[in-house]
Write an enzyme that holds these catalytic residues in place. Structure first.
Site, PDB file in Angstrom:
ATOM      1  N   ASN A  99       0.831  -1.212   0.000  1.00 20.71           N
ATOM      2  CA  ASN A  99       0.000   0.000   0.000  1.00 20.71           C
ATOM      3  C   ASN A  99       0.864   1.261   0.000  1.00 20.71           C
ATOM      4  O   ASN A  99       0.559   2.237  -0.685  1.00 20.71           O
ATOM      5  CB  ASN A  99      -0.926   0.006   1.225  1.00 20.71           C
ATOM      6  CG  ASN A  99      -2.055  -1.001   1.072  1.00 20.71           C
ATOM      7  OD1 ASN A  99      -2.463  -1.327  -0.042  1.00 20.71           O
ATOM      8  ND2 ASN A  99      -2.560  -1.502   2.197  1.00 20.71           N
ATOM      9  N   TYR A 145       9.047 -11.368  11.583  1.00 21.39           N
ATOM     10  CA  TYR A 145       9.652 -10.038  11.362  1.00 21.39           C
ATOM     11  C   TYR A 145      10.687 -10.114  10.239  1.00 21.39           C
ATOM     12  O   TYR A 145      10.630  -9.349   9.276  1.00 21.39           O
ATOM     13  CB  TYR A 145      10.290  -9.581  12.664  1.00 21.39           C
ATOM     14  CG  TYR A 145      10.922  -8.208  12.628  1.00 21.39           C
ATOM     15  CD1 TYR A 145      10.155  -7.061  12.435  1.00 21.39           C
ATOM     16  CD2 TYR A 145      12.297  -8.048  12.832  1.00 21.39           C
ATOM     17  CE1 TYR A 145      10.737  -5.798  12.442  1.00 21.39           C
ATOM     18  CE2 TYR A 145      12.879  -6.787  12.838  1.00 21.39           C
ATOM     19  CZ  TYR A 145      12.098  -5.663  12.645  1.00 21.39           C
ATOM     20  OH  TYR A 145      12.684  -4.413  12.646  1.00 21.39           O
TER      21      TYR A 145
END
Ligand code: NAD
Ligand code: UDP
Length: 327
Positions: A99, A145
Site C-alpha cells: 500500500n 519479522y
C-alpha cells in the site's frame, strides 16, 4: 517537500517527523498506534505543517495533493512486540508495504523502506556488508519479522525494476534513545529502566552476544539523507562500534550509578550471536556516519527515562504508562 511517514507515531518515526518538520517539510504521519503512542508526536500537533492520521496501513490509503516522498516505517520492531503481534507484523510488512509503495507510485514520489539488520538473521559473515544475503530461520519465532522485512525488500525492488518507483532501502541496526517504550523489551530500554528502579539487569544467555548500538539522532540523519538521495540501497545504517550485551549492562550500571546486580535468563530462540554493520556504502553514497559515542547517547537516554520511570516514593509502581512484560 511533502512527506508521508508511516509508523510516524513510533520511536524512530516520531524523531524522523520532527527532523523533517525542523527543516521545513510538510509531514503526514500515519499510524495505528499498535506499538507507538500519540504522546510521541504530541508536541508536533500544533505545527500547521504536521498532520496526524490514525490509520492501519494494511488497508489501502491515500493522501491528497502532490507528494514527494514516502518513508515506510510502520511495523512492530522489538522482539516481544512481534512475538505478541505475529500476524500483524507479517501483514504490515507485506500488505502495508505494498500500500505504501502504491501511494508512492501514484504520486511519483520517492519511497524509503525501513528494513532491518534482522534481514541478515544470525549472520555467518561478520561484520555484515549489504552484499551478504543472510542466515534466517524461515520458520522460527523471529521469522514473522525477518521474513516480512525480506519480502518487503523484494517487493520494493520489484516496484523499482518493473514499475520505475524511486525506491531506496535502508537496513537499520539496533538504535536507541529517548522515546523508547520502557517496557518494549529491547535491551537498552530494559537495562536503563531496571537500573533506575534498582532491579537486577536481565542478561539473556551469558551476555557474550554482540550488538552495535546507534543513537537515534545519528540514525535519523541517515534516514533523511536516504530520503534525499536517489540511491536504491540497500544501505546499512548503524554504528559499527560493537559491544557484548554484558559490556552494555556494565555501561548502563556505570552511567546510572546503580549497584551491579545481574540476573541471567535463558537466551531466546534464534537470538543472533553477533551483529555489526559495514557502513562503507552509507559513507560513500550518503556522506553519512554516526558521530554520537555510546556513553553520550546513553546519558541522554538515561536522562529521558529518569524523568519518566522514577519509581514513586512508596516504590509501588512506575509513573511510566506501559504494559509490564517481565521485569
Ligand atoms: P516502533 O514500534 O516504536 O514504531 C513502529 C510504529 O509503526 C509504531 O508507532 C506502530 O504503532 C506503527 N505501526 C505498526 N503497524 C502499523 C500498521 N499496520 N499501520 C500503521 N502503523 C503501524 O518501532 P521503531 O523502533 O520506531 O521502528 C520503526 C521502523 O524501523 C520499523 O519498521 C522497524 O522495523 C525499523 N527498525 C528499527 C530498528 C530499531 O532499532 N529501532 C532497527 C531495525 C529496523
Ligand atoms: N537482551 C538481554 N536482556 C534483555 C533484553 C534483551 O540480554 O532484557 C539481549 C537479547 O537477547 C539480544 C540483545 O540483548 O541478544 C539485543 O536485544 P534487542 O531485543 O534489544 O534487539 P535484537 O535482538 O532485535 O537485536
Amino acid at each position: 517537500m511533502k512527506i508521508v511517514v508511516t509508523g510516524g507515531g513510533g520511536f524512530l518515526g516520531s524523531h524522523l517527523c520532527e527532523a523533517l518538520l525542523r527543516r521545513g517539510d510538510t509531514v503526514w504521519c500515519l499510524d495505528n498506534f499498535s506499538t507507538g503512542a500519540p504522546e510521541n508526536v504530541s508536541t508536533l500537533r500544533g505545527n500547521p505543517r504536521f498532520r496526524l492520521v490514525h490509520t492501519d496501513v494494511t488497508a489501502a490509503f491515500d493522501v491528497p495533493g502532490p507528494l514527494d516522498a514516502v518513508a515506510h516505517l510502520a511495523s512492530p520492531a522489538s522482539p516481544p512486540d512481534y512475538d505478541r503481534l505475529p500476524l500483524e507484523t507479517l501483514s504490515v510488512g507485506s500488505r502495508g508495504t505494498e500500500n505504501a509503495l502504491r501511494l508512492a507510485q501514484r504520486h511519483d514520489a520517492r519511497f524509503v523502506l525501513a528494513s532491518t539488520s534482522e534481514a541478515y538473521g544470525d549472520p555467518e559473515t561478520h561484520p555484515q556488508p549489504e552484499e551478504y544475503w543472510g542466515n534466517v530461520n524461515p520458520v522460527g519465532p523471529r521469522s514473522v519479522y525477518d521474513e516480512a522485512k525480506r519480502y518487503a525488500e523484494a517487493l520494493s525492488m520489484a516496484y523499482r525494476r518493473s514499475l520505475g518507483v524511486d525506491v531506496g532501502i535502508v537496513r537499520i541496526f539496533n538504535t536507541y534513545g529517548p522515546r523508547m517504550r520502557p517496557y518494549d523489551g529491547r535491551v537498552v530500554s530494559t537495562f536503563v529502566r531496571q537500573a533506575l528502579a534498582g532491579h537486577p539487569l536481565t542478561i539473556y544467555g551469558d551476555g557474550s552476544q554482540t550488538r552495535s548500538f546507534c543513537y537515534v539522532d545519528d540514525l535519523v540523519r541517515g534516514l533523511v539523507a536516504m530520503v534525499d538521495s536517489g540511491h536504491s540501497g540497500p544501505v546499512n545504517l548503524g554504528n559499527p562500534s560493537e559491544r557484548t550485551v554484558r559490556q552494555l549492562a556494565e555501561l548502563v550500571l556505570t552511567i546510572t550509578g546503580s549497584p551491579v546486580r545481574i540476573d541471567h535468563r535463558p537466551l531466546p530462540v534464534d537470538d543472533p550471536a553477533r551483529r555489526c554493520p559495514v557502513i562503507t556504502r552509507a559513507r560513500e553514497q550518503l556522506g553519512w556516519a554516526p558521530v554520537v559515542p555510546i556513553e553520550e547517547g546513553l546519558r541522554h537516554t538515561v536522562a529521558w527515562f529518569t524523568d519518566r520511570c522514577r519509581p514513586p516514593l512508596d516504590g509501588a509502581s512506575y509513573q511510566a504508562r506501559q504494559e509490564p512484560v517481565g521485569t
